[in-house]
Design an enzyme around this catalytic site. Structure first.
Site, PDB file in Angstrom:
ATOM      1  N   PHE A 113       0.923  -1.032   0.054  1.00  0.00           N
ATOM      2  CA  PHE A 113      -0.081   0.029  -0.037  1.00  0.00           C
ATOM      3  C   PHE A 113       1.070   1.253  -0.092  1.00  0.00           C
ATOM      4  CE2 PHE A 113      -3.064   3.053   1.861  1.00  0.00           C
ATOM      5  CZ  PHE A 113      -4.130   2.689   1.255  1.00  0.00           C
ATOM      6  N   ASP A 184       3.043  -5.844   7.776  1.00  0.00           N
ATOM      7  CA  ASP A 184       2.061  -4.866   8.084  1.00  0.00           C
ATOM      8  C   ASP A 184       0.644  -5.938   7.840  1.00  0.00           C
ATOM      9  OD1 ASP A 184      -0.113  -3.290   7.529  1.00  0.00           O
ATOM     10  OD2 ASP A 184       0.979  -1.768   6.654  1.00  0.00           O
ATOM     11  N   TYR A 209      -9.810  -0.739  11.594  1.00  0.00           N
ATOM     12  CA  TYR A 209     -11.266  -0.087  10.985  1.00  0.00           C
ATOM     13  C   TYR A 209     -11.487  -1.181   9.856  1.00  0.00           C
ATOM     14  CZ  TYR A 209      -7.791   2.162   8.188  1.00  0.00           C
ATOM     15  OH  TYR A 209      -6.842   2.679   7.339  1.00  0.00           O
ATOM     16  N   LYS A 210     -10.676  -1.946   9.385  1.00  0.00           N
ATOM     17  CA  LYS A 210     -10.907  -2.815   8.321  1.00  0.00           C
ATOM     18  C   LYS A 210     -11.601  -4.051   8.888  1.00  0.00           C
ATOM     19  CE  LYS A 210      -7.355  -0.955   5.358  1.00  0.00           C
ATOM     20  NZ  LYS A 210      -5.958  -0.780   5.047  1.00  0.00           N
ATOM     21  N   ARG A 356     -12.982  -4.996  -6.556  1.00  0.00           N
ATOM     22  CA  ARG A 356     -12.399  -5.872  -5.193  1.00  0.00           C
ATOM     23  C   ARG A 356     -13.686  -5.968  -4.546  1.00  0.00           C
ATOM     24  NH1 ARG A 356      -8.202  -2.969  -0.752  1.00  0.00           N
ATOM     25  NH2 ARG A 356     -10.260  -1.687  -0.550  1.00  0.00           N
TER      26      ARG A 356
HETATM   27  C1  PLP Z   1      -5.309   0.393   4.744  1.00  0.00           C
HETATM   28  C2  PLP Z   1      -3.914   0.557   4.882  1.00  0.00           C
HETATM   29  C3  PLP Z   1      -3.129   1.678   5.401  1.00  0.00           C
HETATM   30  C4  PLP Z   1      -4.081   2.983   5.826  1.00  0.00           C
HETATM   31  O1  PLP Z   1      -2.983   3.656   6.543  1.00  0.00           O
HETATM   32  P1  PLP Z   1      -3.720   4.919   7.600  1.00  0.00           P
HETATM   33  O2  PLP Z   1      -2.775   5.510   8.309  1.00  0.00           O
HETATM   34  O3  PLP Z   1      -4.618   4.112   8.514  1.00  0.00           O
HETATM   35  O4  PLP Z   1      -4.565   5.703   6.464  1.00  0.00           O
HETATM   36  C5  PLP Z   1      -1.794   1.638   5.387  1.00  0.00           C
HETATM   37  N1  PLP Z   1      -1.072   0.520   4.825  1.00  0.00           N
HETATM   38  C6  PLP Z   1      -1.694  -0.651   4.392  1.00  0.00           C
HETATM   39  C7  PLP Z   1      -0.947  -1.753   4.000  1.00  0.00           C
HETATM   40  C8  PLP Z   1      -3.121  -0.708   4.281  1.00  0.00           C
HETATM   41  O5  PLP Z   1      -3.885  -1.497   3.860  1.00  0.00           O
END
Ligand code: PLP
Length: 397
Positions: A113, A184, A209-210, A356
């Protein structure tokens, strides 16, 4: 035995909606609204500042971290919560790099990400010690683990395709060359059983939050392995990570173990929602959840492939290499997803062409999968997506 019909009743799901986007923002646990309201009126309203002690606000970040720890195979006392995932990535990477002072290479993959990569770039700039971020194709990570490697920083499940890295094997390979590993777990925590301790991961981070359903803006979490926890240096040395915050010393002295990864004042209202969400997770058998997730994903893949020849599977076909989502490529994916949402099935779109769908057994069943397949087939088969209103790009896709 897990009763998934019963867990579905624990979530507020709007009538007429099939929700396949819990991998991006989990739905509202029915108890969360009352829990947050109670924190506001009974604790903030009545106890005022004394609530930091009497309502346990100050201890909450690490208490919640322990409950997440069970889901990700962490040792008790080695997970804490707070801040956002981007911040936790920065913290983990900063501490990890200091553990390998002689080397400069950070390895990640192009399926990561972007914020994780951006945070790494920002940190490299701030350190100004010549670190280099190398990103390779997800399939080639193992080939790039060499003697130069300082830190391997990977997201276990690719947010676009759902492809899953082999945590144990990659961690072992990185350790064999003296590197440190950060996982992560944004798309792993609450998606399937994770075994951090067994895999000997050094650091892990993730969001709540996911799949964990703690609501928009809910705090992130960080894990530091017991062998590192007492001596890593926290780069974001905030007062609540201090050994004695209320001594108000002028010099920083890191707190015990994972406590040092706290930064500033915890988000108490968001933690109340996380607390309610974790009441559900405390009861979940992760192996049963995984088995059901695989069954739902397979049913969806079969259904789409039988009815939508224009869609091509972007996720690994082998369930062992997938997280808990299924993605399909379609040239008109953005418009198609808008049309599918308009017909009551919520998934999302990731550029350039990925549709997705997340599968979350706590509140998704076979009926949802079948309804989703039926609507997607209708939207694609009848070219319902081919209307101007579905082609207007929103800020959040
Ligand atoms: C959803 C996601 C994020 C989001 O980061 P925030 O700081 O919470 O906005 C970061 N890294 C990955 C791999 C994600 O899937």
């Amino acid at each position: 035995m897990m009763d998934f019909a019963a867990t579905k009743q624990l979530f507020q799901l709007p009538d007429g909606v099939t929700y396949l986007d819990g991998n991006s923002l989990g739905p509202l646990p029915k108890t969360a609204a009352a829990r947050v309201a109670q924190t506001i009126t009974d604790e903030w309203g009545e106890m005022l500042i004394t609530a930091w002690n009497t309502a346990g606000w100050m201890a909450q970040p690490t208490a919640l971290g322990d409950r997440i720890g069970r889901l990700i195979g962490a040792e008790p006392g080695h997970v804490t919560t707070g801040d956002t995932l981007s911040i936790k990535v920065y913290q983990a990477l900063a501490s990890a790099l200091e553990l390998v002072p002689g080397k400069r290479k950070i390895l990640s993959d192009r399926g990561n990400f972007p914020t994780d990569l951006y945070m790494a770039e920002g940190l490299i700039g701030a350190l100004d010690k010549g670190h280099e971020l190398v990103t390779v194709a997800p399939e080639e990570v193992l080939d790039h683990i060499d003697d130069d490697l300082a830190v391997l920083m990977l997201t276990q499940v690719d947010y676009r395709t759902g492809r899953r890295h082999d945590m144990a094997a990659l961690t072992r390979a990185a350790h064999a060359v003296g590197a440190v590993v950060i996982w992560d777990l944004a798309h792993s925590a609450g998606a399937f059983p994770v075994h951090l301790s067994e895999a000997q991961a050094d650091f892990a981070v993730g969001c709540t939050y996911k799949y964990l359903n703690a609501g928009p803006g809910a705090p992130a979490f960080i894990y530091v392995a017991p062998r590192h926890a007492a001596h890593v240096r926290p780069a974001l040395s905030g007062w609540l990570g201090h050994d004695a915050p209320f001594a108000f010393d002028l010099d920083y002295r890191p707190g015990a173990g994972i406590e040092r990864m706290r930064v500033g004042t915890p988000p108490v209202l968001q933690m109340a929602a996380l607390d309610a969400a974790l009441d559900i997770w405390d009861q979940v058998d992760m192996d049963a959840l995984r088995a059901r997730s695989v069954a739902l994903c397979e049913r969806f893949i079969e259904g789409i492939e039988a009815t939508c020849p224009d869609l091509t599977l972007a996720s690994p076909r082998d369930a062992d290499q997938r997280g808990s989502q299924v993605s399909f490529r379609f040239d008109h994916g953005y418009a198609a997803m808008q049309a599918v949402i308009d017909h009551g099935v919520i998934g999302d779109f990731r550029a350039p062409d990925i549709m997705r769908f997340g599968f979350t057994p706590l509140y998704t069943d076979e009926g949802d999968v079948d309804r989703a397949v039926e609507i997607i087939a209708k939207v694609i088969g009848n070219r319902i997506w081919d209307q101007e209103k579905y082609k207007v790009r929103n800020a959040v896709t």
